[in-house]
Design a protein around this motif. Structure first.
Motif, PDB file in Angstrom:
ATOM      1  N   ARG A  16      56.635  26.733 -22.081  1.00 39.36           N
ATOM      2  CA  ARG A  16      55.724  27.143 -21.003  1.00 39.36           C
ATOM      3  C   ARG A  16      56.492  28.064 -20.056  1.00 39.36           C
ATOM      4  O   ARG A  16      57.523  27.668 -19.520  1.00 39.36           O
ATOM      5  CB  ARG A  16      55.178  25.927 -20.283  1.00 39.36           C
ATOM      6  CG  ARG A  16      54.219  26.255 -19.182  1.00 39.36           C
ATOM      7  CD  ARG A  16      53.592  25.010 -18.589  1.00 39.36           C
ATOM      8  NE  ARG A  16      52.553  24.454 -19.446  1.00 39.36           N
ATOM      9  CZ  ARG A  16      51.794  23.402 -19.105  1.00 39.36           C
ATOM     10  NH1 ARG A  16      51.980  22.812 -17.941  1.00 39.36           N
ATOM     11  NH2 ARG A  16      50.859  22.959 -19.920  1.00 39.36           N
ATOM     12  N   ILE A  17      55.958  29.271 -19.885  1.00 39.22           N
ATOM     13  CA  ILE A  17      56.704  30.313 -19.170  1.00 39.22           C
ATOM     14  C   ILE A  17      55.852  30.885 -18.037  1.00 39.22           C
ATOM     15  O   ILE A  17      54.697  31.249 -18.249  1.00 39.22           O
ATOM     16  CB  ILE A  17      57.055  31.464 -20.148  1.00 39.22           C
ATOM     17  CG1 ILE A  17      57.838  30.917 -21.359  1.00 39.22           C
ATOM     18  CG2 ILE A  17      57.837  32.562 -19.439  1.00 39.22           C
ATOM     19  CD1 ILE A  17      57.758  31.798 -22.580  1.00 39.22           C
ATOM     20  N   VAL A  18      56.423  30.946 -16.846  1.00 44.25           N
ATOM     21  CA  VAL A  18      55.757  31.605 -15.717  1.00 44.25           C
ATOM     22  C   VAL A  18      56.452  32.951 -15.507  1.00 44.25           C
ATOM     23  O   VAL A  18      57.681  33.005 -15.416  1.00 44.25           O
ATOM     24  CB  VAL A  18      55.854  30.751 -14.435  1.00 44.25           C
ATOM     25  CG1 VAL A  18      55.307  31.508 -13.231  1.00 44.25           C
ATOM     26  CG2 VAL A  18      55.109  29.424 -14.615  1.00 44.25           C
ATOM     27  N   VAL A  19      55.675  34.017 -15.450  1.00 44.45           N
ATOM     28  CA  VAL A  19      56.244  35.355 -15.264  1.00 44.45           C
ATOM     29  C   VAL A  19      55.752  35.908 -13.939  1.00 44.45           C
ATOM     30  O   VAL A  19      54.546  35.967 -13.697  1.00 44.45           O
ATOM     31  CB  VAL A  19      55.809  36.306 -16.400  1.00 44.45           C
ATOM     32  CG1 VAL A  19      56.444  37.682 -16.205  1.00 44.45           C
ATOM     33  CG2 VAL A  19      56.188  35.734 -17.759  1.00 44.45           C
ATOM     34  N   LYS A  20      56.689  36.288 -13.072  1.00 40.64           N
ATOM     35  CA  LYS A  20      56.325  36.878 -11.785  1.00 40.64           C
ATOM     36  C   LYS A  20      56.481  38.394 -11.862  1.00 40.64           C
ATOM     37  O   LYS A  20      57.525  38.905 -12.278  1.00 40.64           O
ATOM     38  CB  LYS A  20      57.193  36.299 -10.672  1.00 40.64           C
ATOM     39  CG  LYS A  20      56.818  36.791  -9.287  1.00 40.64           C
ATOM     40  CD  LYS A  20      57.719  37.905  -8.810  1.00 40.64           C
ATOM     41  CE  LYS A  20      57.230  38.485  -7.499  1.00 40.64           C
ATOM     42  NZ  LYS A  20      58.153  39.481  -6.940  1.00 40.64           N
ATOM     43  N   ILE A  21      55.431  39.083 -11.452  1.00 41.61           N
ATOM     44  CA  ILE A  21      55.408  40.544 -11.532  1.00 41.61           C
ATOM     45  C   ILE A  21      55.340  41.103 -10.115  1.00 41.61           C
ATOM     46  O   ILE A  21      54.403  40.813  -9.363  1.00 41.61           O
ATOM     47  CB  ILE A  21      54.180  41.008 -12.347  1.00 41.61           C
ATOM     48  CG1 ILE A  21      54.288  40.462 -13.775  1.00 41.61           C
ATOM     49  CG2 ILE A  21      54.067  42.525 -12.360  1.00 41.61           C
ATOM     50  CD1 ILE A  21      53.173  39.554 -14.178  1.00 41.61           C
ATOM     51  N   LEU A  57      50.909  34.029 -15.404  1.00 41.04           N
ATOM     52  CA  LEU A  57      51.372  35.209 -14.683  1.00 41.04           C
ATOM     53  C   LEU A  57      51.157  35.005 -13.184  1.00 41.04           C
ATOM     54  O   LEU A  57      50.088  34.572 -12.766  1.00 41.04           O
ATOM     55  CB  LEU A  57      50.593  36.445 -15.151  1.00 41.04           C
ATOM     56  CG  LEU A  57      50.671  36.743 -16.652  1.00 41.04           C
ATOM     57  CD1 LEU A  57      49.783  37.941 -16.997  1.00 41.04           C
ATOM     58  CD2 LEU A  57      52.111  37.000 -17.094  1.00 41.04           C
ATOM     59  N   VAL A  58      52.191  35.286 -12.416  1.00 43.56           N
ATOM     60  CA  VAL A  58      52.049  35.319 -10.955  1.00 43.56           C
ATOM     61  C   VAL A  58      52.243  36.771 -10.566  1.00 43.56           C
ATOM     62  O   VAL A  58      53.332  37.323 -10.718  1.00 43.56           O
ATOM     63  CB  VAL A  58      53.094  34.421 -10.257  1.00 43.56           C
ATOM     64  CG1 VAL A  58      53.014  34.592  -8.738  1.00 43.56           C
ATOM     65  CG2 VAL A  58      52.876  32.961 -10.641  1.00 43.56           C
ATOM     66  N   ASN A 159      55.994  36.415  -3.339  1.00 43.05           N
ATOM     67  CA  ASN A 159      55.540  35.797  -4.583  1.00 43.05           C
ATOM     68  C   ASN A 159      56.684  35.228  -5.410  1.00 43.05           C
ATOM     69  O   ASN A 159      56.435  34.547  -6.402  1.00 43.05           O
ATOM     70  CB  ASN A 159      54.736  36.797  -5.404  1.00 43.05           C
ATOM     71  CG  ASN A 159      53.279  36.861  -4.943  1.00 43.05           C
ATOM     72  OD1 ASN A 159      52.915  36.247  -3.931  1.00 43.05           O
ATOM     73  ND2 ASN A 159      52.460  37.573  -5.682  1.00 43.05           N
ATOM     74  N   ASP A 160      57.932  35.476  -5.018  1.00 43.94           N
ATOM     75  CA  ASP A 160      59.054  34.850  -5.734  1.00 43.94           C
ATOM     76  C   ASP A 160      58.984  33.340  -5.555  1.00 43.94           C
ATOM     77  O   ASP A 160      59.038  32.576  -6.513  1.00 43.94           O
ATOM     78  CB  ASP A 160      60.398  35.362  -5.198  1.00 43.94           C
ATOM     79  CG  ASP A 160      60.594  36.843  -5.491  1.00 43.94           C
ATOM     80  OD1 ASP A 160      60.143  37.300  -6.555  1.00 43.94           O
ATOM     81  OD2 ASP A 160      61.199  37.536  -4.645  1.00 43.94           O
TER      82      ASP A 160
END
Ligand code: GLU
Length: 391
Positions: A16-21, A57-58, A159-160
């Protein structure tokens, strides 16, 4: 993940991966949305999903995109102006994600959070349940701060840290911060020719924090400091974190192929830290008496099911901390309860099918999920102190 030594390995193993853009990756002040880049991100997400991984995605960019769409002048915006810009930008942003993922037959689900949604237990459980359900439906959550209503006092602000809260809330294995810099350096690399890149951070020590710069440096808000702060939140809760440059096409595939990044390793003993959080910060508002079968299940690491509950005492709400006691009243465990007291009284003693009959499909079988549960006689030797009773 103890043997994992770099970003590529961490990504390779994460389920499970959260990616912050960050905004700068997605939005150009003049031309607006960077649609090609977003398409390449969509392809990366689809590739991970094909491997059976879950992706959340964040994304920042609502304010930046809104101001580009509204053609607002450069320079600082008043609060209500940035909130209005976010209102315009967020709707465009959501559409863009929806399209980028639809190209791979993936549905996007928009979640806008305010600070209270992760900081208050009840709302936290609610947000977690919604996002979890979205994942079960096979959709990709696209998350941002609800900028149109969040004012200074009640904002995450960056958002970090929001992404780190989401990652820990969802027990993600990995948080990826896509940034304009390819990781942590011994000093801010701009203007420091001797600055060295750090590929692996095993623990966030004061020395590591010093490298990120203090709040007063150029690197504050959204800079390396908030990224290291995010790392503290994530790693303490058992989520590793990767910082890498997102300003290239297919930025997630780039991590997998070994492009430069910094990996922050998750704490080796995260369960204990989370249990410590449950035990250390909250007061108990009620108690459930459970039978011997339930106690045996809890001791083997399972959730507390309604079937094993024989009595419910106290007036508590979903998300409150309550005690689990045996027939003699001795505390067995404590945890965050998934039901209000009135519903707990209804489901006590019932099996899953009967619960659905009484409370409708989708009602939870677990009264306390095992992730939210701390056993009374285990793990208390680490300076947490005595557990208090509710009397
Ligand atoms: N939530 C803000 C936005 O979408 C961005 C916050 C940040 O850049 O960290 O515009």
């Amino acid at each position: 993940m103890t043997s994992v030594r770099d970003g590529a390995e961490a990504l390779g193993r994460a389920r499970r991966i959260v990616v912050k853009i960050g905004s700068a990756l997605l939005v150009d002040a003049e031309t607006g949305l960077k649609a090609d880049w977003l398409r390449s991100l969509g392809a990366d997400v689809a590739a991970l999903r094909r491997e059976g991984r879950e992706v959340l995605l964040v994304s920042s960019g609502a304010i930046a995109l809104g101001r580009a769409i509204l053609k607002l002048p450069h320079g600082a915006l008043k609060l209500e102006e940035s909130q209005a810009a976010a209102a315009v930008g967020q709707i465009a942003l959501s559409r863009a994600y929806s399209e980028a993922l639809a190209a791979h037959a993936i549905e996007a689900g928009q979640i806008l959070l305010t600070l209270g949604d992760t900081e208050e237990r009840r709302r936290y459980l609610n947000a977690r349940a919604t996002i979890g359900t979205l994942l079960q439906f096979g959709a990709v959550p696209v998350i941002n701060e609800n900028d149109t209503v969040a004012t200074a006092e009640i904002r995450y602000g960056d958002n970090d840290r929001l992404a780190a809260r989401v990652a820990t809330m969802m027990s993600a294995d990995l948080l990826v911060l896509l940034s304009d810099i390819d990781g942590l350096y011994t000093a801010p690399p701009a203007g420091n020719p001797d600055a060295r890149h750090i590929p692996l951070v095993e623990a966030i020590t004061p020395a590591i924090e010093a490298m990120a710069g203090g709040a007063a440096s150029l690197f504050s808000r959204g800079g390396m400091k908030t990224k290291v702060d995010a790392g503290k939140i994530a790693t303490a809760a058992g989520t590793s974190m990767v910082i890498t440059a997102g300003n290239r096409m297919n930025p997630l595939a780039a991590i997998a192929s070994g492009e430069r990044a910094t990996l922050f390793l998750a704490s080796a003993d995260p369960v204990r830290s989370r249990k410590r959080w449950i035990a250390g910060h909250l007061d108990a508002n009620g108690r459930l008496t459970v039978d011997a079968g339930a106690i045996a299940a809890l001791q083997s690491g399972k959730s507390l099911l309604a079937a094993g509950v024989t009595a419910v005492a106290g007036d508590f709400r979903r998300g409150d901390t309550i005690l689990v006691v045996d027939a003699g009243g001795l505390e067995v465990a404590r945890g965050l309860v998934a039901y209000d007291a009135s519903d707990a009284r209804i489901v006590a003693g019932l099996r899953s099918a009967a619960i659905e009959e009484r409370l409708g499909a989708g009602a939870r079988a677990a009264v306390i999920h095992r992730d939210d549960l701390v056993m009374a006689r285990h793990g208390w030797d680490d300076g947490v102190g005595e557990m208090r009773d509710v009397g």
